[in-house]
Design a protein around this motif. Structure first.
Motif, PDB file in Angstrom:
ATOM      1  N   CYS A 165      54.371  -7.891  53.098  1.00  0.00           N
ATOM      2  CA  CYS A 165      54.211  -6.436  53.209  1.00  0.00           C
ATOM      3  C   CYS A 165      55.380  -5.849  53.987  1.00  0.00           C
ATOM      4  O   CYS A 165      55.945  -4.819  53.604  1.00  0.00           O
ATOM      5  CB  CYS A 165      52.901  -6.088  53.911  1.00  0.00           C
ATOM      6  SG  CYS A 165      51.457  -6.586  52.975  1.00  0.00           S
ATOM      7  N   THR A 166      55.760  -6.528  55.076  1.00  0.00           N
ATOM      8  CA  THR A 166      56.885  -6.036  55.879  1.00  0.00           C
ATOM      9  C   THR A 166      58.163  -6.045  55.050  1.00  0.00           C
ATOM     10  O   THR A 166      58.948  -5.095  55.097  1.00  0.00           O
ATOM     11  CB  THR A 166      57.090  -6.940  57.117  1.00  0.00           C
ATOM     12  OG1 THR A 166      55.835  -7.062  57.768  1.00  0.00           O
ATOM     13  CG2 THR A 166      58.104  -6.350  58.068  1.00  0.00           C
ATOM     14  N   GLU A 200      59.667  -2.436  54.900  1.00  0.00           N
ATOM     15  CA  GLU A 200      60.847  -2.186  55.721  1.00  0.00           C
ATOM     16  C   GLU A 200      62.142  -2.513  55.001  1.00  0.00           C
ATOM     17  O   GLU A 200      63.159  -1.873  55.224  1.00  0.00           O
ATOM     18  CB  GLU A 200      60.778  -3.011  57.020  1.00  0.00           C
ATOM     19  CG  GLU A 200      59.703  -2.506  57.944  1.00  0.00           C
ATOM     20  CD  GLU A 200      59.696  -3.258  59.256  1.00  0.00           C
ATOM     21  OE1 GLU A 200      60.648  -4.021  59.525  1.00  0.00           O
ATOM     22  OE2 GLU A 200      58.718  -3.091  60.002  1.00  0.00           O
ATOM     23  N   LEU A 201      62.099  -3.536  54.167  1.00  0.00           N
ATOM     24  CA  LEU A 201      63.358  -4.026  53.608  1.00  0.00           C
ATOM     25  C   LEU A 201      63.505  -3.700  52.131  1.00  0.00           C
ATOM     26  O   LEU A 201      64.405  -4.196  51.462  1.00  0.00           O
ATOM     27  CB  LEU A 201      63.492  -5.535  53.858  1.00  0.00           C
ATOM     28  CG  LEU A 201      63.483  -5.935  55.334  1.00  0.00           C
ATOM     29  CD1 LEU A 201      63.661  -7.431  55.493  1.00  0.00           C
ATOM     30  CD2 LEU A 201      64.570  -5.194  56.115  1.00  0.00           C
ATOM     31  N   GLN A 202      62.604  -2.885  51.614  1.00  0.00           N
ATOM     32  CA  GLN A 202      62.761  -2.388  50.249  1.00  0.00           C
ATOM     33  C   GLN A 202      62.733  -3.506  49.192  1.00  0.00           C
ATOM     34  O   GLN A 202      63.316  -3.342  48.125  1.00  0.00           O
ATOM     35  CB  GLN A 202      64.089  -1.623  50.128  1.00  0.00           C
ATOM     36  CG  GLN A 202      63.955  -0.283  49.456  1.00  0.00           C
ATOM     37  CD  GLN A 202      65.310   0.414  49.260  1.00  0.00           C
ATOM     38  OE1 GLN A 202      66.349  -0.021  49.759  1.00  0.00           O
ATOM     39  NE2 GLN A 202      65.283   1.514  48.535  1.00  0.00           N
ATOM     40  N   ALA A 203      62.065  -4.610  49.510  1.00  0.00           N
ATOM     41  CA  ALA A 203      61.940  -5.666  48.505  1.00  0.00           C
ATOM     42  C   ALA A 203      60.933  -5.170  47.471  1.00  0.00           C
ATOM     43  O   ALA A 203      59.756  -5.027  47.768  1.00  0.00           O
ATOM     44  CB  ALA A 203      61.466  -6.961  49.142  1.00  0.00           C
ATOM     45  N   ASP A 204      61.409  -4.877  46.270  1.00  0.00           N
ATOM     46  CA  ASP A 204      60.512  -4.262  45.289  1.00  0.00           C
ATOM     47  C   ASP A 204      60.365  -5.106  44.031  1.00  0.00           C
ATOM     48  O   ASP A 204      59.992  -4.610  42.977  1.00  0.00           O
ATOM     49  CB  ASP A 204      60.958  -2.828  44.962  1.00  0.00           C
ATOM     50  CG  ASP A 204      62.401  -2.772  44.497  1.00  0.00           C
ATOM     51  OD1 ASP A 204      63.014  -3.854  44.330  1.00  0.00           O
ATOM     52  OD2 ASP A 204      62.918  -1.664  44.287  1.00  0.00           O
ATOM     53  N   ASP A 205      60.680  -6.373  44.136  1.00  0.00           N
ATOM     54  CA  ASP A 205      60.356  -7.293  43.048  1.00  0.00           C
ATOM     55  C   ASP A 205      60.171  -8.686  43.652  1.00  0.00           C
ATOM     56  O   ASP A 205      60.466  -8.910  44.831  1.00  0.00           O
ATOM     57  CB  ASP A 205      61.445  -7.287  41.958  1.00  0.00           C
ATOM     58  CG  ASP A 205      62.808  -7.660  42.506  1.00  0.00           C
ATOM     59  OD1 ASP A 205      62.874  -8.230  43.616  1.00  0.00           O
ATOM     60  OD2 ASP A 205      63.816  -7.393  41.840  1.00  0.00           O
ATOM     61  N   ALA A 206      59.685  -9.605  42.824  1.00  0.00           N
ATOM     62  CA  ALA A 206      59.347 -10.924  43.350  1.00  0.00           C
ATOM     63  C   ALA A 206      60.584 -11.668  43.839  1.00  0.00           C
ATOM     64  O   ALA A 206      60.555 -12.381  44.827  1.00  0.00           O
ATOM     65  CB  ALA A 206      58.620 -11.740  42.280  1.00  0.00           C
ATOM     66  N   ARG A 207      61.698 -11.476  43.138  1.00  0.00           N
ATOM     67  CA  ARG A 207      62.909 -12.190  43.522  1.00  0.00           C
ATOM     68  C   ARG A 207      63.394 -11.746  44.896  1.00  0.00           C
ATOM     69  O   ARG A 207      63.751 -12.560  45.745  1.00  0.00           O
ATOM     70  CB  ARG A 207      64.005 -11.945  42.484  1.00  0.00           C
ATOM     71  CG  ARG A 207      65.318 -12.613  42.842  1.00  0.00           C
ATOM     72  CD  ARG A 207      66.386 -12.335  41.785  1.00  0.00           C
ATOM     73  NE  ARG A 207      67.607 -13.056  42.075  1.00  0.00           N
ATOM     74  CZ  ARG A 207      68.588 -12.563  42.842  1.00  0.00           C
ATOM     75  NH1 ARG A 207      68.466 -11.374  43.377  1.00  0.00           N
ATOM     76  NH2 ARG A 207      69.665 -13.286  43.071  1.00  0.00           N
ATOM     77  N   THR A 208      63.385 -10.438  45.117  1.00  0.00           N
ATOM     78  CA  THR A 208      63.868  -9.943  46.403  1.00  0.00           C
ATOM     79  C   THR A 208      62.914 -10.350  47.527  1.00  0.00           C
ATOM     80  O   THR A 208      63.358 -10.712  48.620  1.00  0.00           O
ATOM     81  CB  THR A 208      64.074  -8.419  46.348  1.00  0.00           C
ATOM     82  OG1 THR A 208      64.792  -8.104  45.150  1.00  0.00           O
ATOM     83  CG2 THR A 208      64.869  -7.928  47.538  1.00  0.00           C
ATOM     84  N   ILE A 261      51.698  -9.992  43.975  1.00  0.00           N
ATOM     85  CA  ILE A 261      51.799  -9.247  45.237  1.00  0.00           C
ATOM     86  C   ILE A 261      52.965  -8.261  45.167  1.00  0.00           C
ATOM     87  O   ILE A 261      52.831  -7.096  45.554  1.00  0.00           O
ATOM     88  CB  ILE A 261      51.943 -10.224  46.426  1.00  0.00           C
ATOM     89  CG1 ILE A 261      50.621 -10.956  46.662  1.00  0.00           C
ATOM     90  CG2 ILE A 261      52.386  -9.492  47.684  1.00  0.00           C
ATOM     91  CD1 ILE A 261      50.694 -12.115  47.643  1.00  0.00           C
ATOM     92  N   ALA A 262      54.099  -8.722  44.639  1.00  0.00           N
ATOM     93  CA  ALA A 262      55.256  -7.821  44.514  1.00  0.00           C
ATOM     94  C   ALA A 262      54.862  -6.594  43.712  1.00  0.00           C
ATOM     95  O   ALA A 262      55.139  -5.458  44.106  1.00  0.00           O
ATOM     96  CB  ALA A 262      56.423  -8.546  43.837  1.00  0.00           C
ATOM     97  N   ALA A 263      54.180  -6.828  42.608  1.00  0.00           N
ATOM     98  CA  ALA A 263      53.801  -5.722  41.741  1.00  0.00           C
ATOM     99  C   ALA A 263      52.809  -4.801  42.441  1.00  0.00           C
ATOM    100  O   ALA A 263      52.956  -3.570  42.418  1.00  0.00           O
ATOM    101  CB  ALA A 263      53.220  -6.257  40.443  1.00  0.00           C
ATOM    102  N   SER A 264      51.825  -5.385  43.088  1.00  0.00           N
ATOM    103  CA  SER A 264      50.803  -4.526  43.692  1.00  0.00           C
ATOM    104  C   SER A 264      51.382  -3.728  44.863  1.00  0.00           C
ATOM    105  O   SER A 264      51.017  -2.582  45.075  1.00  0.00           O
ATOM    106  CB  SER A 264      49.571  -5.340  44.105  1.00  0.00           C
ATOM    107  OG  SER A 264      49.578  -5.618  45.481  1.00  0.00           O
ATOM    108  N   LEU A 265      52.324  -4.303  45.594  1.00  0.00           N
ATOM    109  CA  LEU A 265      52.964  -3.545  46.683  1.00  0.00           C
ATOM    110  C   LEU A 265      53.707  -2.341  46.125  1.00  0.00           C
ATOM    111  O   LEU A 265      53.826  -1.307  46.782  1.00  0.00           O
ATOM    112  CB  LEU A 265      53.926  -4.443  47.473  1.00  0.00           C
ATOM    113  CG  LEU A 265      53.286  -5.520  48.358  1.00  0.00           C
ATOM    114  CD1 LEU A 265      54.349  -6.439  48.950  1.00  0.00           C
ATOM    115  CD2 LEU A 265      52.456  -4.886  49.474  1.00  0.00           C
ATOM    116  N   CYS A 266      54.229  -2.480  44.908  1.00  0.00           N
ATOM    117  CA  CYS A 266      54.985  -1.384  44.302  1.00  0.00           C
ATOM    118  C   CYS A 266      54.103  -0.512  43.406  1.00  0.00           C
ATOM    119  O   CYS A 266      54.601   0.399  42.745  1.00  0.00           O
ATOM    120  CB  CYS A 266      56.142  -1.924  43.462  1.00  0.00           C
ATOM    121  SG  CYS A 266      57.303  -2.915  44.393  1.00  0.00           S
TER     122      CYS A 266
END
Ligand SMILES: Cc1cc2nc3c(=O)[nH]c(=O)nc-3n(C[C@H](O)[C@H](O)[C@H](O)COP(=O)(O)OP(=O)(O)OC[C@H]3O[C@@H](n4cnc5c(N)ncnc54)[C@H](O)[C@@H]3O)c2cc1C
Ligand SMILES: Cc1cc2nc3c(=O)[nH]c(=O)nc-3n(C[C@H](O)[C@H](O)[C@H](O)COP(=O)(O)OP(=O)(O)OC[C@H]3O[C@@H](n4cnc5c(N)ncnc54)[C@H](O)[C@@H]3O)c2cc1C
Ligand code: FES
Lengths: 389, 108, 490
Positions: free
Chosen positions: C413-414, C418-426, C450-455
């Motif tokens: 989540c952080t 905070e770090l704009q990770a908006d896909d699974a790779r990042t 999780i990546a998808a749901s965060l976005c």
């Protein structure tokens, strides 16, 4: 409601590329009070900055403009960015360069003499003291040199945190937004086109790494940035086994070499996460992404030569990246007189992580129009024109 | 040597019986041992998870071979099992490494 | 090493690979069959080591005769020199195709390096093949839940593998949870072996579940009809609770108890429905997910299947789109052993036809027809047993997501916020999930979700592929790699 300025459509500076160099540029520009928009065709750190090793080295440099930039960048990491060191796992672990023959011991010795004269801190280490530095190192080596200034960062965290800090200072970062063309006013560049619409700024920084030549093409100018492929092997996680970054003296020759053929010289280092990275090869094969077993085999063999204890350790993956290099092995940093409004910050070859901090600060100074801490003459983007004509 | 003696392994110095056809992991489970290493960061216990060689949770040392997956290595008479997730082959070197403080980095 | 060149390399000796290898040999191709396991059969026909326990009675093992027929064919072909079978052998790298010969070299290592001598005898470290049929199968699909890293918590398939392969019961009091028909054989298998199964928790809402679910299960441990199945469930008093999940797993150094709860149709927990069970084994399974590193390594296309897993794209004859490479079994979409067998056979026929051997078009269309029917059934299964949309809501910040690198949900989540990770790779690059020993095999599906749901979006093929790519198909000793240094030329 989102206004143009709020989403960064209109900015003081557009940075093309969210790698280490783009991120550092964005951070220092934002810190200088400029409104910054960063555009990247992929996710952040999707280019070479996530396919490298994160060494910040002075040990592989000789007197000249790159060493000056290195030493300057060292200072920026250790002073301007000191408060964030933990965020990106900055570790001043020191580098140990080792020689395997009497001959290379001699040339290492000569190298250290020259380096010391040009301001690099280095201690010569006799063969029988090498285990004081690295308990597992091969007993067959003939000499070594220790460079306390050599350091390491986690490059993806560098990118992510510098961009976060920039955003906290008002910058906008648009990922998946490729720059496809420039908006011109006469000769000057005043904005860029993307499939997501236009972005405008009086200053535009080309920080597209290995792809910076394409961006230059879009602006109608020639900046020769080419790919030099490198593979890295990653081992299973280990307890601390290797304390410094350790590499063979031949590495320095390879770094400085212009040979297009394959060169592998082992650079072995432990990381925070326990894995050992074994890098790296250098070869010019364009953007060829197919795996090269000969390269992996050579890296493994040479790493075992340095650390016999690695023999029964397993590699769990490998990766590769494309170093952005210019024909004279110096980066392009500074304004492009051919296109007013366009700056370049690219072509740092195998040192772009280490050099990113210094480069970012220098570009910010150049854009604001104050005198830069280092003269940029040697890095002038138009220098290749003269060579061509 | 009767059949039962033959079906014994050595786990950290203690005898560990097994049934023919069992994996080492299965033999450990049968003996009521559910975990045999701890994680690097948080020191959490780990044993079998995937059971088919995919997750690497179940690593241990067998006959000096480090990082073997207990769930796939068949139990065999006299096998010497060491738990605890040792990584380097030479225990002496490992201990030295774990202790080794960074050398004093002085320069002139 | 002497050159070993074969017409076809088949990777995996499960249902798909066994079928492919024997079918290819029967039309006259020379085959090398490579499998990480010690005996043929893969996951479905896993059985105790026959060298140690002798031939056992597998009357109850569903489809066992399909297996023994193929195994006899394998042995016959081995004796005739048509198939070279390499068990205990792990393929770790497929070389790029050599331009001069259009062949691929496969790099091999021992699956493990300790244990009985016959299993760790030195085998070839490379073979070269004209064509390649990839049948790598898959493994249990997992969703993290608080406490799932406690010892005693296992993949449902792992519990089953212990039973089938080692005849070992994972514990005394068990609970089985997740979704899909496969939960049943695991629960029944445990009960038959003497464990008490306190409940099966099925997240989906299953009506008329027994006939339907049991038919789909193709229970290999017990080849039972739906009705007999119901009887067994009743005999062992195994309660089957639908729309129920495990909310948390408790214990200090191993599992002591679980809390279950009811969920609504999206998978959101319903307050006040919590129940606590004392157990010492938890089996978790959300269906299976294919092992895709080999298809990805050769450059095959992938897609997100109806069940949300990443699968390899093949045409209606199992061609991968990469010349000379065919894919069969779970890797093309999870669909069970019978479908894997049909796909394996079809892949072999297609490979034979593509290399100029005469084959019967009727056989091809018969197999295609079968596969279509199985696929339809699989799709119905997947639709009846979806991973609940709201599953990431079950996570606490401290819940471990990546077991290897010990990355918590909160870390992810952080990284996003905070770090704009908006896909699974990042996410992987900045927070390290999937970077450890298993290289994302266990957590990859969850990380993509999780990546998808965060976005606030659906997981994409790209999210999944970033987790499915593994540049080495298994760990390999540096000394093995180094040994190649003298052998290969640039
Ligand atoms: C194997 C290897 C090991 C290395 N080890 C080290 C090391 O130890 N220390 C060190 O200092 N350096 C090392 N390097 C070199 C270092 O990785 C690079 O110099 C550095 O990452 C370059 O950073 P960059 O920001 O210029 O480029 P990149 O990180 O590549 O960023 C450029 C960005 O531009 C984007 N882009 C491209 N085209 C467009 C477009 N049209 N529109 C928008 N965006 C675009 C890309 O998507 C990319 O994200 C290594 C390199 C390799 C390959
Ligand atoms: C743990 C587990 C238990 C299962 N139990 C049941 C059950 O009880 N009932 C049921 O209906 N279904 C079960 N399934 C589902 C069942 O596995 C599949 O439906 C069926 O086996 C698919 O056949 P396959 O040939 O595609 O793959 P698999 O049977 O998985 O066979 C693949 C084979 O390829 C090998 N392999 C993969 N990669 C490599 C490599 N790089 N090098 C060498 N070898 C490799 C594997 O070791 C394996 O032997 C189970 C699945 C799993 C994961
Ligand atoms: S239990 Fe997963 S690898 Fe052994």
């Amino acid at each position: 409601m989102t206004t143009a300025v709020e989403s960064g459509r209109t900015a003081d500076v557009i940075v093309i590329g969210a790698g280490a160099v783009g991120a550092a540029t964005a951070y220092f520009a934002a810190r200088a009070g400029l409104r910054v928009t960063v555009l990247d065709s992929g996710p952040l750190a999707g280019g070479t900055s996530s396919a490298c090793e994160g060494n910040i080295l002075v040990s592989d440099k000789e007197a000249g403009p790159e060493l000056d930039l290195s030493l300057y960048s060292q200072k920026i990491w250790r002073e301007d960015l000191a408060e964030f060191a933990d965020l990106f796992e900055f570790e001043s672990k020191g580098g140990l360069v080792v020689a395997a023959s009497e001959r290379s011991a001699q040339s290492l010795h000569d190298l250290t003499e020259r380096q010391r004269a040009s301001g690099i801190q280095v201690t010569n280490v006799p063969a029988n003291s090498l285990t004081d530095y690295e308990p597992h190192i091969s007993k067959k080596l003939t000499a070594g040199a220790f460079y306390p200034e050599d350091a390491q960062v986690q490059p993806m965290l560098v990118v992510a945190h510098l961009l976060r800090l920039a955003r906290e200072l008002g910058a906008f970062v648009h990922t998946r937004t490729p720059v496809t063309g420039f908006i011109r006013k006469g000769a000057a560049a005043i904005g860029v086109q993307t499939p997501q619409g236009d972005f405008h700024a009086p200053s535009i920084v080309n920080a597209a790494g290995t792809w910076a030549g394409n961006i230059a093409d879009l602006a109608g100018i020639h900046v020769p940035v080419l790919p030099r492929r490198g593979f890295v092997l990653v081992t299973e996680p280990l307890p601390v086994t290797i304390h410094h970054k350790v590499y063979a003296a031949e590495y320095v020759d390879n770094v400085l070499s212009s040979d297009a053929g394959l060169q592998t010289s082992p650079v072995v280092e432990g990381t925070d996460s326990g894995t050992v990275l074994i890098g790296s090869s250098r070869e010019r094969v364009g953007f060829d992404r197919t795996v090269s077993l000969p390269v992996l085999a050579a890296l493994a063999a040479k790493a075992i030569d340095l650390f016999p204890v690695l023999e029964d350790i397993k590699a769990i993956r490998h990766y590769h990246g494309f170093r952005p290099y210019c024909p004279d092995h110096l980066p392009v940093i500074g304004p492009d007189p051919r296109v007013p409004g366009l700056w370049h910050a690219a072509g740092h070859e195998g040192a772009g992580i280490g050099l990113s901090a210094g480069t970012g600060k220098l570009i910010a100074q150049s854009i604001i129009g104050i005198s830069t801490d280092l003269p940029l003459g040697s890095f002038a983007p138009e220098r290749f024109e003269q060579v061509l004509t | 040597m009767n059949n039962n003696d033959e079906r014994l392994m050595d786990c950290d110095g203690a005898p560990l019986p097994y049934e023919p056809g069992q994996s080492i992991g299965a033999a450990l489970m049968n003996a009521g041992i559910t975990s045999w290493r701890t994680t690097r960061k948080d020191g959490k216990p780990r044993g079998l998870f995937c059971g088919i060689g995919v997750c690497y949770d179940c690593l241990l040392t067998v006959d000096g071979q480090v990082n073997q997956r207990a769930c796939v290595v068949p139990a065999t008479s006299g096998a010497k099992i060491e738990t605890g997730g040792r990584v380097l082959k030479d225990t002496a070197i490992q201990k030295e490494t774990d202790k080794a403080a960074r050398p004093e980095e002085s320069h002139d | 090493m002497t050159d070993r060149v074969f017409d076809i390399g088949v990777i995996g000796a499960g249902p798909a690979g066994l079928a492919a290898a024997t079918a290819a040999a029967s039309v006259g191709l020379s085959v090398v069959l490579i499998d990480a396991g010690s005996q043929p059969g893969g996951q479905y026909w896993r059985h105790p080591d026959e060298q140690q326990v002798g031939e056992t009675d597998h009357a109850g093992h569903h489809d066992w005769t399909t297996f023994t027929t193929m195994r006899s064919a394998l042995h016959t072909a081995m004796e005739a020199g048509h198939i070279t079978y390499l068990p205990d052998t792990q393929l770790w790298l497929i070389d790029p195709v050599k331009e001069a010969t259009a062949r691929r070299t496969l790099r091999l290592t021992n699956s493990y390096t300790a244990g009985p001598e016959q299993h760790i005898a030195r085998r070839p470290t490379e073979v070269t093949v004209d064509q390649l049929i990839l049948c790598p199968g898959g493994y249990d699909r997992q969703l993290p839940v608080p406490g799932w890293d406690l010892p005693g918590v296992m993949a449902a398939g792992g519990v089953q593998a212990l039973l089938k392969g080692s005849r070992t019961v994972a514990g005394r009091r068990a609970i089985i949870a997740g979704t899909g028909p496969f939960l049943l054989p695991v629960a029944v298998g445990l009960a038959e072996a003497g464990a008490e199964v306190v409940s099966i928790c099925e997240a989906g809402a299953i009506r008329n579940w027994l006939p339907h679910v049991a038919a789909a299960a193709q229970v290999p441990s017990k080849g039972l009809e739906g009705a007999q199945y119901a009887a067994l469930m009743a005999k062992h008093r195994i309660p089957y609770r639908s729309r129920t999940i495990i909310r948390a797993i408790h214990g200090e150094t191993s599992v002591e108890a679980v809390t279950t709860c009811k969920v609504d149709s999206s998978g959101t927990p319903i307050a006040g429905t919590e129940r606590r069970y004392e157990v010492d084994v938890v089996g978790l399974g959300w269906g299976f997910t294919p092992s895709l590193e080999l298809p990805v390594m050769v450059g095959a296309q992938t897609r997100r299947d109806v069940d949300g897993s990443l699968v390899a794209v093949v045409d209606d004859q199992q061609r991968s789109g990469i010349p000379g490479v065919y894919i069969a079994g779970e890797a093309t979409g999870v669909g069970g052993a019978s479908m894997a067998v049909a796909e394996g056979k079809l892949a072999a026929l297609t490979a034979a036809a593509d290399s100029g051997r005469p084959i019967s078009p009727r056989d091809v269309s018969r197999l295609q027809h079968k596969i279509k029917r199985f696929r339809g059934f699989a799709v119905a299964m997947h639709t009846a047993h979806p991973v609940p949309e709201a599953w990431t809501g079950w996570l606490e910040p401290e819940t471990v997501v990546c077991r290897c690198e010990e990355v918590n949900y909160g870390d992810l989540c952080t990284a996003h916020e905070e770090l704009q990770a908006d896909d699974a790779r990042t996410l992987k690059l900045v927070a390290r999930p999937g970077m450890g020993w298993c290289q994302g095999r266990v957590c990859g599906y969850a990380i993509a979700g999780i990546a998808a749901s965060l976005c606030g979006r659906e997981p994409s093929e790209e999210d999944l592929r970033s987790q499915g790519k593994r540049t080495l198909a298994s760990p390999v000793a540096l000394s093995d790699l180094a040994a190649l240094n003298n052998e290969i030329h640039l």
